[in-house]
Design a protein around this motif. Structure first.
Motif, PDB file in Angstrom:
ATOM      1  N   LYS A 144      24.845 -62.777  29.181  1.00  0.00           N
ATOM      2  CA  LYS A 144      24.214 -61.849  30.111  1.00  0.00           C
ATOM      3  C   LYS A 144      23.145 -61.033  29.397  1.00  0.00           C
ATOM      4  N   GLY A 145      22.002 -60.903  30.046  1.00  0.00           N
ATOM      5  CA  GLY A 145      20.926 -60.089  29.504  1.00  0.00           C
ATOM      6  C   GLY A 145      20.043 -60.787  28.492  1.00  0.00           C
ATOM      7  N   LYS A 182      21.685 -61.903  39.357  1.00  0.00           N
ATOM      8  CA  LYS A 182      22.080 -61.427  38.035  1.00  0.00           C
ATOM      9  C   LYS A 182      23.490 -61.892  37.702  1.00  0.00           C
TER      10      LYS A 182
END
Length: 479
Positions: A144-145, A182
């Protein structure tokens, strides 16, 4: 946080389906063909985790039941010389997604290294070509990210593992999914076997597709250790007294990385049978939806069989012959670590019951799917479209060489040219020896011919030097 149970609607698999009739020679794009007559196909790509070349009945297995995959082979095309991208999961998947071998691609070993934004990504390519892209299971190419997170790499839908270590366990309290574009963590009931959930998500993804062609990638974590499996799959491998039919068994104890397993051999067999059943469910869904004639289905494995979680080398090589007649297992660059089962089915297009000796590898998937989608093949890749071979036609161009490199346990390189195969071993960053084999005469790589073929060794070493580029990430430098 929402909790997933098996009764609840699940998310979708990333399987690569091929619809319609292809008018070109298999290497041209849609733009070069007759647009008015071409229907972009659905594509389903199903990937096993650590399944050996000899684990399926269609590749010679006699002790493990794989009826659905054997049927897939009988109704389609079986490849006998197809290779994974690497001998462990992350670089193998990176080769699949980028069309580059491990001498060029950014990710060349395991570790939480994300795909960079400059890489050519298979889902991005298909997404831009009008495909609905979905994936379930192990991603392992970006947390994530990061630039490798699923939403940054072209996935419209995802449910599964981001970190490759998450995929080590068959049950967990959470998974990752895409919410509003996301990556977010979601709760999962602790009694759920995750690959059951992945399968239900795959089925729902297929059901949800309407007009757009779709690309579904199903990345199972089977039969990777830990060796745990629902009882209904284990039962056929137990006696009436509840003991393993493969006795004697040496139990894997509790308190280690993988949880305890009293019957490692029976559990491994059951895990192979479970993925066979999951594939059968996907194939039945295609029949229910009337999609079998416009769907290309591919099944393969990310590398060779493992010896982890209580599984011993004797279990892999003697009890089950999971590598078939090949030498080696996962983490080896011998054939058993990189040559994988590879089955293709496409009703009405791929001739049933055929076998191909095409010399290919995971980096061929991207240009092949680009040809199916009518998309241009990205520059700077190592793969070739083998679409002509899928359709039973002659390939106009084939690989001169295939190349791999791998750093765990001491750096090593392998190259195949025709029937010749060479493996070079390193210590402390320096080459120590090169082994040489003739695979047409010595499939099991038992006779090292290096001493009597000095010039051929030099030729193969020169090819290794040519194919290797300095990795951008220091984690993968020669050590």
């Amino acid at each position: 946080m929402r909790t997933f149970h098996l009764q609840m609607p699940q998310l979708c698999l990333a399987l690569f389906l091929f619809c319609g009739s292809f008018l070109g020679n298999g290497t041209q794009t849609l733009a070069q063909g007759k647009k008015s007559s071409y229907v972009k196909p659905n594509i389903i790509f199903i990937l096993a985790d650590d399944m050996g070349y000899g684990d399926l009945g269609s590749y010679g297995q006699t002790k493990i039941k794989t009826p659905h995959l054997d049927q897939l082979a009988a109704g389609g095309r079986r490849y006998t010389q197809f290779y994974a991208g690497s001998t462990v999961c992350a670089p193998s998947r990176a080769a699949l997604m980028t069309g580059q071998h491990t001498g060029h691609t950014y990710i060349r070993g395991n570790g939480e290294v994300p795909l960079p934004p400059t890489e050519a990504s298979l889902p991005i390519l298909l997404q831009k070509s009008g495909y609905r892209t979905g994936m379930v299971g192990k991603w392992g190419l970006g947390l994530k990210g990061t630039t490798g997170a699923p939403e940054k790499q072209g996935w419209d839908f995802f449910t599964g593992h981001l970190h490759h270590l998450e995929g080590h366990f068959q049950q967990a309290d959470s998974l990752w999914t895409l919410r509003e574009g996301k990556s977010q963590r979601i709760a999962v009931a602790k009694d759920v076997y995750l690959n059951e959930l992945f399968t239900q998500e795959a089925l729902r993804f297929v059901d949800d597709q309407q007009k757009s062609p779709f690309f579904l990638y199903v990345s199972y974590t089977l039969p990777h250790a830990e060796l745990r499996v629902p009882d209904r799959y284990l039962q056929p491998y137990l006696t009436a007294e509840g003991q393993s039919v493969f006795a004697p068994e040496k139990a894997h104890p509790a308190g280690q990385h993988y949880r305890a397993q009293p019957f490692p051999k029976a559990a491994y067999a059951a895990m192979v049978t479970s993925i066979d059943d999951y594939v059968g469910q996907i194939l039945r869904k295609l029949e229910e939806r009337g999609l079998t004639e416009n769907t290309l289905v591919i099944f393969t494995s990310d590398n060779g069989t493992h010896v982890e979680g209580g599984r011993k080398m004797e279990d892999a090589m003697q009890v089950f012959q999971s590598s078939g007649l090949l030498r080696g297992v996962k983490r080896d660059l011998y054939e058993g670590g990189i040559r994988v089962p590879f089955l293709v089915s496409w009703k009405g297009h791929v001739k049933p019951g055929t076998t191909s000796t095409y010399l290919g590898a995971f980096w061929d998937i991207l240009p092949t799917f680009a040809a199916l989608a009518g998309a241009p093949t990205p520059a700077g890749i190592d793969g070739l479209s083998f679409l002509p071979d899928l359709l039973g036609k002659k390939m106009k161009k084939q690989h001169e060489v295939l190349y791999w490199e791998f750093g765990e346990g001491g750096f090593k390189q392998a190259v195949r040219k025709g029937d010749w195969k060479a493996i070079r071993f390193y210590k402390d960053g320096r080459p120590t020896r090169t082994e040489l084999y003739r695979l047409d005469k010595d499939l099991g790589e038992k006779q090292d011919l290096a001493a009597s073929n000095v010039q051929k060794v030099k030729e193969m070493e020169a090819l290794m030097d040519q194919q290797h580029t300095t990795p951008q990430n220091s984690l993968f430098q020669i050590k």
